[in-house]
Design a protein around this motif. Structure first.
Motif, short mmCIF file in Angstrom:
data_model
loop_
_atom_site.label_atom_id
_atom_site.label_comp_id
_atom_site.label_asym_id
_atom_site.label_seq_id
_atom_site.Cartn_x
_atom_site.Cartn_y
_atom_site.Cartn_z
N ARG A 183 -38.56 -35.96 -70.06
CA ARG A 183 -39.55 -36.49 -71.16
C ARG A 183 -38.56 -36.09 -72.28
N CYS A 184 -37.44 -35.79 -72.50
CA CYS A 184 -36.84 -35.52 -73.71
C CYS A 184 -37.25 -36.62 -74.89
N LEU A 185 -36.66 -37.91 -74.56
CA LEU A 185 -36.65 -39.03 -75.49
C LEU A 185 -38.25 -39.20 -75.75
N GLU A 186 -38.97 -39.06 -74.66
CA GLU A 186 -40.50 -39.24 -75.07
C GLU A 186 -40.89 -38.47 -76.05
N ARG A 187 -40.96 -37.04 -75.71
CA ARG A 187 -41.22 -36.07 -76.65
C ARG A 187 -40.86 -36.25 -77.91
N GLN A 188 -39.37 -36.56 -78.16
CA GLN A 188 -39.02 -36.44 -79.45
C GLN A 188 -39.36 -37.76 -80.21
N HIS A 189 -39.04 -38.77 -79.66
CA HIS A 189 -39.70 -39.98 -80.22
C HIS A 189 -40.98 -39.91 -80.59
N THR A 190 -41.83 -39.45 -80.00
CA THR A 190 -43.20 -39.40 -80.70
C THR A 190 -43.34 -38.64 -81.62
N VAL A 191 -42.67 -37.54 -82.01
CA VAL A 191 -42.57 -36.76 -83.08
C VAL A 191 -41.81 -37.47 -84.55
N LEU A 192 -40.83 -37.83 -84.35
CA LEU A 192 -39.99 -38.38 -85.24
C LEU A 192 -40.59 -39.92 -85.71
N ASP A 193 -40.87 -40.72 -84.81
CA ASP A 193 -41.43 -41.81 -85.15
C ASP A 193 -42.67 -41.87 -86.14
N ALA A 194 -43.30 -40.75 -85.78
CA ALA A 194 -44.53 -40.60 -86.43
C ALA A 194 -44.54 -39.85 -87.91
N ASP A 195 -43.54 -39.57 -88.14
CA ASP A 195 -43.57 -38.73 -89.42
C ASP A 195 -42.20 -39.22 -90.22
N PRO A 196 -42.44 -40.06 -91.23
CA PRO A 196 -41.24 -40.51 -91.77
C PRO A 196 -40.56 -39.33 -92.91
N GLY A 197 -41.31 -38.27 -93.17
CA GLY A 197 -40.87 -37.31 -93.84
C GLY A 197 -40.00 -36.30 -92.97
N LEU A 198 -39.69 -36.69 -91.87
CA LEU A 198 -38.69 -35.76 -90.87
C LEU A 198 -37.38 -36.59 -90.67
N ALA A 199 -36.54 -35.61 -91.01
CA ALA A 199 -35.07 -36.07 -90.96
C ALA A 199 -34.41 -35.79 -89.54
N LEU A 200 -34.78 -34.77 -89.12
CA LEU A 200 -34.22 -34.10 -87.67
C LEU A 200 -35.40 -33.48 -86.77
N VAL A 201 -35.25 -33.86 -85.58
CA VAL A 201 -36.21 -33.01 -84.74
C VAL A 201 -35.22 -32.39 -83.61
N CYS A 202 -35.54 -31.06 -83.09
CA CYS A 202 -34.68 -30.42 -82.29
C CYS A 202 -35.39 -29.78 -81.33
N SER A 203 -35.03 -29.72 -79.97
CA SER A 203 -35.97 -28.72 -78.91
C SER A 203 -34.98 -27.62 -78.69
N ARG A 204 -35.65 -26.92 -77.89
CA ARG A 204 -35.04 -25.54 -77.14
C ARG A 204 -34.13 -26.21 -76.09
N ARG A 205 -33.17 -25.29 -75.58
CA ARG A 205 -32.34 -26.00 -74.66
C ARG A 205 -32.38 -24.72 -73.52
N ASP A 206 -31.75 -24.97 -72.26
CA ASP A 206 -31.33 -24.22 -71.36
C ASP A 206 -29.79 -23.95 -71.45
N LEU A 207 -29.24 -22.70 -71.29
CA LEU A 207 -27.76 -22.71 -70.80
C LEU A 207 -27.62 -22.72 -69.47
N VAL A 208 -26.68 -23.57 -68.86
CA VAL A 208 -26.45 -23.68 -67.34
C VAL A 208 -24.91 -23.67 -67.19
N ASN A 209 -24.85 -23.40 -65.74
CA ASN A 209 -23.26 -23.14 -65.39
C ASN A 209 -22.85 -24.32 -64.83
N GLU A 210 -21.67 -24.37 -64.45
CA GLU A 210 -21.15 -25.53 -63.78
C GLU A 210 -21.88 -26.23 -62.95
N GLN A 211 -22.70 -25.66 -62.15
CA GLN A 211 -23.50 -26.27 -61.01
C GLN A 211 -24.84 -26.63 -61.43
N ALA A 212 -25.03 -26.55 -62.81
CA ALA A 212 -26.35 -26.86 -63.34
C ALA A 212 -27.54 -25.78 -63.00
#
Length: 278
Positions: free
Chosen positions: A98-127
């Motif tokens: 749901r990454c694109l769904e969530r982030q597109h909703t926020v950035l597309d709705a607010d023309p005053g935003l230049a950047l949207v970022c989310s938190r992320r997980d750190l994973v190893n070679e096996q994910a």
């Protein structure tokens, strides 16, 4: 041909090990109005064969005749897209369905935003997750650009995260000249800072991406170079007159930088130990 709402760029160099997983995570998005551009940076391994195994109308593959430097390759990947909103995903990282769904909703709705970022997980070679929900401490929700710059300086590292965490506007990317080749390790953070010259920031508390740490990710020498570049970038931003960063923020950032470095080293150490056991 209609213009897609979002472009996802994947610069790929010798990417055979993880590329299929990366592309599968992108193509599994709940938000479907996107183009996926993979730029093969003259790879000599099995990258091209893996790409031929994907059959999806949203996927377009380009290939460089010669290997381009990192910033030039990333810029070329973005330049070949058509959408007004852009995400760059490194060829070993992953995105939540749901990454694109969530982030597109926020950035597309607010023309005053230049950047949207989310938190992320750190994973190893096996994910397998090493740490969950990292980043954006004190930066969730909507924030004025100058306050974000102050937090970057005070953090001593990169509190916003890697490219897969971010969604930005193509017009702003073009306006600032894209990724700056003067930087290598903080290449992403340097762009986030420049994009904030054009608007505000929104941080998402959800973890919507995964940054993969492998056994060969950073040598000790590279860690020292990364730290030196990070400090140089922070000092340049802190002294830029347009941001008017208070001197106290600079002192706090200098004091916290070694801790930020140690936390990053610890994550890489855990990943290497896990890789050695497998």
């Amino acid at each position: 041909m209609s213009t897609p709402a979002v472009a996802v760029c994947v610069p790929a160099y010798q990417a055979e090990r993880y590329l299929a997983d990366t592309l599968s995570s992108i193509l599994a998005q709940t938000f479907e109005d996107f183009e996926l551009l993979v730029l093969d940076n003259a790879s000599t391994d099995g990258t091209a064969e893996i790409l031929r195994g994907f059959d999806d109308p949203r996927l377009r593959v380009e290939r460089n005749a010669d290997v381009l430097p990192l910033a030039a390759n990333w810029n070329r990947a973005v330049e070949k897209t058509r959408a007004p909103l852009v995400k760059l995903v490194c060829a070993d990282d992953l995105v939540h369905p749901r990454c694109l769904e969530r982030q597109h909703t926020v950035l597309d709705a607010d023309p005053g935003l230049a950047l949207v970022c989310s938190r992320r997980d750190l994973v190893n070679e096996q994910a397998v997750p090493i740490a969950r929900g990292r980043g954006l401490r004190g930066l969730t929700g909507r924030h004025e650009a100058r306050s974000v710059i102050r937090k970057i300086v005070r953090h001593g590292g990169n509190p916003l995260g890697e490219p897969a965490c971010a969604l930005f506007r193509r017009e702003h990317f073009d306006a600032v000249g894209g990724f700056d080749a003067r930087w290598r390790f903080p290449l992403d953070l340097a762009l986030w800072i420049r994009l904030l010259e054009h608007g505000n920031f929104h941080g998402m508390a959800e973890s919507l991406a995964a940054f993969r740490i492998g056994r060969g990710s950073l040598s000790a020498q590279a860690q020292r170079a990364e730290y030196a570049e990070q400090r140089a970038l922070s000092e340049r931003v802190a002294t830029a007159p347009e941001w008017a960063v208070p001197r106290l923020d600079r002192l706090v950032g200098a004091a916290k930088a070694p801790g930020a470095r140690l936390r990053r080293q610890a994550a890489f150490f855990v990943a290497r130990r896990q890789a050695q056991r497998n």
